[in-house]
Design a protein around this motif. Structure first.
Motif, PDB file in Angstrom:
ATOM      1  N   ILE A 196       0.864  -1.176   0.000  1.00  0.00           N
ATOM      2  CA  ILE A 196       0.000   0.000   0.000  1.00  0.00           C
ATOM      3  C   ILE A 196       0.908   1.235   0.000  1.00  0.00           C
ATOM      4  O   ILE A 196       1.658   1.460   0.950  1.00  0.00           O
ATOM      5  CB  ILE A 196      -0.928   0.021   1.232  1.00  0.00           C
ATOM      6  CG1 ILE A 196      -1.672  -1.324   1.360  1.00  0.00           C
ATOM      7  CG2 ILE A 196      -1.895   1.171   1.155  1.00  0.00           C
ATOM      8  CD1 ILE A 196      -2.521  -1.690   0.174  1.00  0.00           C
ATOM      9  N   ASP A 197       0.850   1.986  -1.063  1.00  0.00           N
ATOM     10  CA  ASP A 197       1.743   3.128  -1.276  1.00  0.00           C
ATOM     11  C   ASP A 197       0.972   4.408  -0.975  1.00  0.00           C
ATOM     12  O   ASP A 197       0.147   4.861  -1.776  1.00  0.00           O
ATOM     13  CB  ASP A 197       2.240   3.102  -2.723  1.00  0.00           C
ATOM     14  CG  ASP A 197       3.187   4.247  -3.052  1.00  0.00           C
ATOM     15  OD1 ASP A 197       3.444   5.080  -2.168  1.00  0.00           O
ATOM     16  OD2 ASP A 197       3.659   4.306  -4.207  1.00  0.00           O
ATOM     17  N   VAL A 198       1.238   4.996   0.189  1.00  0.00           N
ATOM     18  CA  VAL A 198       0.522   6.186   0.640  1.00  0.00           C
ATOM     19  C   VAL A 198       1.313   7.424   0.227  1.00  0.00           C
ATOM     20  O   VAL A 198       2.468   7.591   0.612  1.00  0.00           O
ATOM     21  CB  VAL A 198       0.330   6.161   2.173  1.00  0.00           C
ATOM     22  CG1 VAL A 198      -0.544   7.321   2.620  1.00  0.00           C
ATOM     23  CG2 VAL A 198      -0.271   4.830   2.622  1.00  0.00           C
ATOM     24  N   ASP A 199       0.690   8.273  -0.560  1.00  0.00           N
ATOM     25  CA  ASP A 199       1.359   9.472  -1.058  1.00  0.00           C
ATOM     26  C   ASP A 199       0.961  10.697  -0.252  1.00  0.00           C
ATOM     27  O   ASP A 199      -0.106  10.739   0.369  1.00  0.00           O
ATOM     28  CB  ASP A 199       1.005   9.708  -2.529  1.00  0.00           C
ATOM     29  CG  ASP A 199       1.599   8.644  -3.437  1.00  0.00           C
ATOM     30  OD1 ASP A 199       2.671   8.109  -3.104  1.00  0.00           O
ATOM     31  OD2 ASP A 199       0.979   8.338  -4.478  1.00  0.00           O
ATOM     32  N   ALA A 200       1.842  11.689  -0.297  1.00  0.00           N
ATOM     33  CA  ALA A 200       1.567  12.971   0.367  1.00  0.00           C
ATOM     34  C   ALA A 200       1.933  14.112  -0.568  1.00  0.00           C
ATOM     35  O   ALA A 200       2.551  15.097  -0.177  1.00  0.00           O
ATOM     36  CB  ALA A 200       2.351  13.064   1.676  1.00  0.00           C
ATOM     37  N   GLY A 279      -3.807   5.968  -7.027  1.00  0.00           N
ATOM     38  CA  GLY A 279      -4.887   6.605  -6.290  1.00  0.00           C
ATOM     39  C   GLY A 279      -5.630   7.663  -7.074  1.00  0.00           C
ATOM     40  O   GLY A 279      -6.729   8.081  -6.688  1.00  0.00           O
ATOM     41  N   SER A 280      -5.067   8.111  -8.201  1.00  0.00           N
ATOM     42  CA  SER A 280      -5.732   9.128  -9.017  1.00  0.00           C
ATOM     43  C   SER A 280      -6.590   8.517 -10.119  1.00  0.00           C
ATOM     44  O   SER A 280      -7.259   9.243 -10.861  1.00  0.00           O
ATOM     45  CB  SER A 280      -4.680  10.048  -9.659  1.00  0.00           C
ATOM     46  OG  SER A 280      -3.789   9.295 -10.462  1.00  0.00           O
ATOM     47  N   SER A 281      -6.577   7.179 -10.229  1.00  0.00           N
ATOM     48  CA  SER A 281      -7.327   6.522 -11.295  1.00  0.00           C
ATOM     49  C   SER A 281      -8.828   6.668 -11.078  1.00  0.00           C
ATOM     50  O   SER A 281      -9.327   6.621  -9.955  1.00  0.00           O
ATOM     51  CB  SER A 281      -6.956   5.041 -11.356  1.00  0.00           C
ATOM     52  OG  SER A 281      -7.788   4.355 -12.272  1.00  0.00           O
ATOM     53  N   ALA A 285      -9.039   2.067  -8.033  1.00  0.00           N
ATOM     54  CA  ALA A 285      -8.262   2.766  -7.010  1.00  0.00           C
ATOM     55  C   ALA A 285      -8.789   2.375  -5.644  1.00  0.00           C
ATOM     56  O   ALA A 285      -9.990   2.137  -5.471  1.00  0.00           O
ATOM     57  CB  ALA A 285      -8.338   4.287  -7.193  1.00  0.00           C
ATOM     58  N   LEU A 286      -7.895   2.295  -4.670  1.00  0.00           N
ATOM     59  CA  LEU A 286      -8.298   2.002  -3.299  1.00  0.00           C
ATOM     60  C   LEU A 286      -8.767   3.264  -2.592  1.00  0.00           C
ATOM     61  O   LEU A 286      -9.794   3.271  -1.911  1.00  0.00           O
ATOM     62  CB  LEU A 286      -7.134   1.361  -2.528  1.00  0.00           C
ATOM     63  CG  LEU A 286      -7.397   0.987  -1.071  1.00  0.00           C
ATOM     64  CD1 LEU A 286      -8.486  -0.079  -0.978  1.00  0.00           C
ATOM     65  CD2 LEU A 286      -6.114   0.494  -0.406  1.00  0.00           C
ATOM     66  N   ALA A 287      -8.011   4.336  -2.729  1.00  0.00           N
ATOM     67  CA  ALA A 287      -8.360   5.634  -2.148  1.00  0.00           C
ATOM     68  C   ALA A 287      -7.514   6.692  -2.834  1.00  0.00           C
ATOM     69  O   ALA A 287      -6.465   6.389  -3.418  1.00  0.00           O
ATOM     70  CB  ALA A 287      -8.125   5.640  -0.639  1.00  0.00           C
ATOM     71  N   ASP A 291      -1.776   4.381  -3.672  1.00  0.00           N
ATOM     72  CA  ASP A 291      -1.520   3.453  -4.764  1.00  0.00           C
ATOM     73  C   ASP A 291      -1.421   2.032  -4.219  1.00  0.00           C
ATOM     74  O   ASP A 291      -1.203   1.817  -3.021  1.00  0.00           O
ATOM     75  CB  ASP A 291      -0.219   3.810  -5.481  1.00  0.00           C
ATOM     76  CG  ASP A 291      -0.220   5.229  -6.042  1.00  0.00           C
ATOM     77  OD1 ASP A 291      -1.319   5.799  -6.199  1.00  0.00           O
ATOM     78  OD2 ASP A 291       0.871   5.756  -6.307  1.00  0.00           O
ATOM     79  N   VAL A 292      -1.550   1.068  -5.113  1.00  0.00           N
ATOM     80  CA  VAL A 292      -1.388  -0.341  -4.758  1.00  0.00           C
ATOM     81  C   VAL A 292      -0.332  -0.936  -5.678  1.00  0.00           C
ATOM     82  O   VAL A 292      -0.404  -0.785  -6.908  1.00  0.00           O
ATOM     83  CB  VAL A 292      -2.712  -1.122  -4.903  1.00  0.00           C
ATOM     84  CG1 VAL A 292      -2.492  -2.612  -4.633  1.00  0.00           C
ATOM     85  CG2 VAL A 292      -3.759  -0.559  -3.944  1.00  0.00           C
TER      86      VAL A 292
END
Length: 450
Positions: A196-200, A279-281, A285-287, A291-292
């Motif tokens: 799970i790739d959490v972006d900021a 996550g921008s899809s 997208a999960l949230a 990203d996944v």
């Protein structure tokens, strides 16, 4: 230290985002006070170290040397004989003795690649100082072709990114000996990893209905302060009443140079495959800003250095934990599961009115099993539990009447359930066993059935 956003209210739920951690008091509700000290003063705070020299601690020393939070500066041994490998992990024991101070050196990419391969994770080179794969050879650059047909891969050349990933130590030694500055990428699919790739990233927040795909957020929910994937993942966990994966200290978590977080999990059901997403899809997208990384993708290994900074392991865990069941369900709900075409049994051809009693149970049970298998195409709202319960109840009745033995019935039911809902095998078994037991109390005789 990443910026700490303010506390955020979501429909009466107070979510406090904690990025700082104290080594002696656990998570804090604000930033680590040491983060505001000058760099030299912060370095002085961590000027402690270990020496592990017994054979029993050699493997531990090797593991930790690969995944240090940051190189420890030279210094003297503390009064308690403790070296701090990272701010929130300390080790004590009889294998420690005082010794002259020496600066710790970060693990080389070559050593990291070998360690990953020893965990069963296929690795491939990343371009020096970057998070993207090393460049293809000139022939592959000039000729566009499928990786599967490329002659470079069988020859041991690292073309086509994660398609070249391997656990072959000889090949790894050859690659990184020739190019020691290469970084390390891990092919998620081959390693059975889901990250799970959490972006900021500082990007505009989209409409609230795009924050959590498939979950409408009512206008009454106050989203003030929501600014990144840390917030949307916390919101998803809160709505599901589950622990926030960002704070999951039982699995490997890696802080990225941009302030994001990679949360590594192991796929507990490798028969179920998941696809990558961003996550921008607007499709899968999960949230938002989450990203996944899974099949068809790779993840940057801890300690890899880029021009923007180093990928640094956080917390005590250095190996991935199994993917939480609720996260697996969310991945299925949001379309991440790679669908497999259900395998149907070949038709036996036209049957006579007077069917062979030895296979009569198949005529009754097979349609029910097919109903269960076809739930794979509908992650939610397929009445899976009811269909599996009906099939198992019927199988129990058939077994009680002597038409088939119970172990065969149970095996057929488990196979069908696994094809449709492989991420909840324990729950499937409970449904099957309960319904088999209930059905066995009412034998189902086939005499007189057409």
């Amino acid at each position: 230290m990443a910026r700490v956003p303010p506390a955020t209210h979501f429909s009466g739920i107070l979510l406090i985002h904690c990025r700082g951690r104290s080594p002696d008091s656990g998570p804090r509700d604000c930033r680590d006070p040491k983060a505001d000290r000058p760099p030299r003063e912060r370095a002085d705070h961590f000027r402690r170290f270990w020496v592990l020299d017994s054979s029993e601690t050699q493997s531990l020393q090797s593991l930790w040397s690969l995944l240090l939070r940051e190189p420890a500066p030279a210094g003297t041994v503390g009064a308690e004989g403790t070296r701090t490998f990272q701010k929130d992990v300390r080790v004590t024991g009889p294998g420690v003795h005082r010794a002259p101070a020496a600066p710790a050196r970060p693990a080389t990419p070559h050593a990291v690649a070998r360690w990953c391969a020893e965990q069963g994770w296929p690795v491939h080179p990343l371009a020096a100082g970057r998070k993207t794969p090393a460049a293809n050879c000139p022939a592959c650059k000039d000729q566009h072709h499928r990786p599967a047909s490329c002659p470079c891969l069988p020859a041991g050349r690292p073309c086509h990114g994660f398609h070249s990933a391997t656990t072959d130590l000889e090949r790894i030694d050859a690659w990184w000996s020739a190019n020691p500055a290469w970084g390390v990428g891990v092919a998620c699919g081959g390693a059975d990893l889901i990250v799970i790739d959490v972006d900021a990233h500082p990007t505009p927040v989209p409409d609230r209905n795009r924050l959590l795909p498939g979950i409408p957020i009512h206008d009454s929910v106050d989203l003030q302060g929501l600014a990144s994937g840390f917030d949307t993942l916390a919101l998803l966990a809160a709505l599901r009443r589950r622990p926030n994966p960002v704070e999951d200290g039982n699995t490997l978590r890696v802080r990225t140079p941009s302030g994001g977080l990679h949360i590594w999990y192991r796929n507990p059901h490798p028969v179920t495959r998941f696809r990558c997403s961003t996550g921008s899809s607007t499709k899968v997208a999960l949230a938002w800003q989450v990203d996944v990384r899974a099949d068809g993708g790779y993840i940057v290994a801890p300690t890899t250095r880029t021009a923007q900074g180093t990928y640094v392991a956080e917390g005590p865990s250095r190996l991935p934990a199994p993917l939480p069941e609720w996260l697996g369900e969310e991945l299925v709900r949001t379309g991440h599961m790679i669908q497999r075409t259900p395998v149907r049994r070949p038709s036996a051809g036209p049957r006579s009115r007077r069917q062979d009693p030895a296979v009569g149970w198949q005529r009754v049970l097979d349609p029910l099993l097919t109903d269960v298998v076809e739930c794979a195409a509908t992650p939610e709202g397929a009445a899976f539990t009811a269909k599996l319960n009906k099939a198992a109840y019927t199988a129990g009745g058939l077994a009680a009447a002597g038409h088939l033995d119970e172990p065969t019935a149970r095996a057929l039911l488990l196979e069908a359930a696994q094809a449709a809902r492989p991420w909840q095998s324990a729950r499937n078994e409970r449904i099957i066993d309960d319904a088999l037991a209930a059905g066995s109390a009412r034998p189902l005789h086939l005499e007189g059935r057409s």
